[in-house]
Design an enzyme around this catalytic site. Structure first.
Site, mmCIF file in Angstrom:
data_model
loop_
_atom_site.group_PDB
_atom_site.id
_atom_site.type_symbol
_atom_site.label_atom_id
_atom_site.label_comp_id
_atom_site.label_asym_id
_atom_site.label_seq_id
_atom_site.Cartn_x
_atom_site.Cartn_y
_atom_site.Cartn_z
ATOM 1 N N HIS A 102 15.044 -11.207 33.747
ATOM 2 C CA HIS A 102 15.907 -12.351 32.719
ATOM 3 C C HIS A 102 16.013 -11.703 31.300
ATOM 4 O O HIS A 102 15.132 -10.959 31.054
ATOM 5 C CB HIS A 102 15.261 -13.724 32.904
ATOM 6 C CG HIS A 102 13.792 -13.569 32.536
ATOM 7 N ND1 HIS A 102 12.688 -13.189 33.384
ATOM 8 C CD2 HIS A 102 13.074 -13.740 31.205
ATOM 9 C CE1 HIS A 102 11.635 -13.075 32.809
ATOM 10 N NE2 HIS A 102 11.766 -13.448 31.519
ATOM 11 N N HIS A 104 16.449 -13.146 27.566
ATOM 12 C CA HIS A 104 16.319 -14.127 26.527
ATOM 13 C C HIS A 104 17.314 -14.197 25.508
ATOM 14 O O HIS A 104 17.685 -13.053 24.924
ATOM 15 C CB HIS A 104 14.831 -14.175 25.623
ATOM 16 C CG HIS A 104 13.803 -14.208 26.617
ATOM 17 N ND1 HIS A 104 13.004 -15.368 26.818
ATOM 18 C CD2 HIS A 104 13.155 -13.237 27.430
ATOM 19 C CE1 HIS A 104 12.021 -15.104 27.598
ATOM 20 N NE2 HIS A 104 12.004 -13.787 27.929
HETATM 21 P P1 AMP Z 1 9.048 -13.682 30.265
HETATM 22 O O1 AMP Z 1 7.668 -13.780 29.292
HETATM 23 O O2 AMP Z 1 9.853 -12.672 29.504
HETATM 24 O O3 AMP Z 1 8.958 -13.331 31.663
HETATM 25 O O4 AMP Z 1 9.725 -14.936 29.929
HETATM 26 C C1 AMP Z 1 9.416 -16.103 30.862
HETATM 27 C C2 AMP Z 1 9.975 -17.151 30.069
HETATM 28 O O5 AMP Z 1 10.176 -18.075 30.980
HETATM 29 C C3 AMP Z 1 9.327 -17.776 28.931
HETATM 30 O O6 AMP Z 1 9.872 -17.834 27.701
HETATM 31 C C4 AMP Z 1 8.736 -18.901 29.400
HETATM 32 O O7 AMP Z 1 8.822 -20.030 28.244
HETATM 33 C C5 AMP Z 1 9.987 -19.379 30.435
HETATM 34 N N1 AMP Z 1 9.691 -20.209 31.253
HETATM 35 C C6 AMP Z 1 8.351 -20.558 32.080
HETATM 36 N N2 AMP Z 1 8.536 -21.431 32.959
HETATM 37 C C7 AMP Z 1 9.791 -21.803 32.924
HETATM 38 C C8 AMP Z 1 10.475 -22.825 33.620
HETATM 39 N N3 AMP Z 1 9.918 -23.616 34.757
HETATM 40 N N4 AMP Z 1 11.767 -23.276 33.328
HETATM 41 C C9 AMP Z 1 12.284 -22.506 32.222
HETATM 42 N N5 AMP Z 1 11.597 -21.705 31.643
HETATM 43 C C10 AMP Z 1 10.479 -21.257 31.938
#
Ligand code: AMP
Length: 138
Positions: A102, A104
Site C-alpha cells: 500500500h 500512504h
Molecule cells: P504500514 O505501517 O505502512 O503497514 O501502514 C499500515 C497503515 O494501515 C497504518 O497507517 C494504519 O494506521 C492503517 N490501518 C491499520 N488498520 C486499518 C484499518 N482497519 N483500516 C484502515 N487503515 C488501517
C-alpha cells in the site's frame, strides 16, 4: 517471506471487514487510514497480492502510480493541504505493520506537525465525510 492473505487489508479487499472507501475498481482500492497521521490520510492498495514493494509485480507498480498521483491531487483539492507526503514501508524494521502492498498519501498542513505513524483512531463520521470529499475531487 511470502504473502499471507489473512492480513487486515486482505480482509478489507474481500469485504470481510468495513472500510471508508474512496475509490475502487478491478485492480485497486483507495480508502481512508483509520489511524491518520493528518486529516485526509489515504491508502492506495493494489488488489494484486504482494507483501510490499519488494515482491510486487512491476506491472502492478506501473499501473498504480498514475492513480497515486490522481489521489494525491484529489486529497490536496479536498483538504486544502499545503503539501502531500507519499510513504511506503517495506518489512517491519522499516515501519511496515500491514503486509499487503500500500501507498500512504498524507496531506501536510503548513505549521502542523504530522501525527505518529499508527497513532490515534479518527472519528468515523469525519472519515466518511473526507472519503466523500476526496472521491468527489477524483
Ligand atoms: P504500514 O505501517 O505502512 O503497514 O501502514 C499500515 C497503515 O494501515 C497504518 O497507517 C494504519 O494506521 C492503517 N490501518 C491499520 N488498520 C486499518 C484499518 N482497519 N483500516 C484502515 N487503515 C488501517
Amino acid at each position: 517471506m511470502s504473502y499471507d492473505p489473512s492480513n487486515i487489508f486482505g480482509k478489507i479487499l474481500r469485504g470481510e471487514i468495513p472500510a471508508h472507501r474512496v475509490y475502487e475498481d478491478d485492480t485497486v482500492l483507495v480508502m481512508m487510514d483509520i489511524f491518520p497521521q493528518s486529516r485526509g490520510h489515504c491508502l492506495v492498495i493494489p488488489k494484486a497480492p504482494s507483501r510490499n514493494l519488494l515482491d510486487a509485480d512491476p506491472a502492478t507498480l506501473s499501473a498504480v502510480m498514475p492513480l497515486v498521483q490522481k489521489v494525491a491531487k484529489a486529497v490536496r483539492a479536498a483538504t486544502g493541504a499545503d503539501g502531500i507526503r507519499l510513504a511506503q514501508f517495506n518489512e517491519a524494521p522499516a515501519g511496515q505493520t500491514v503486509f499487503h502492498l500500500h501507498f500512504h498519501v498524507i496531506p501536510v498542513y503548513e505549521g502542523v506537525a504530522l501525527g505518529a505513524h499508527g497513532g490515534g483512531k479518527a472519528d468515523d463520521a469525519e472519515l466518511a465525510a473526507l472519503a466523500r470529499d476526496i472521491a468527489a475531487a477524483l
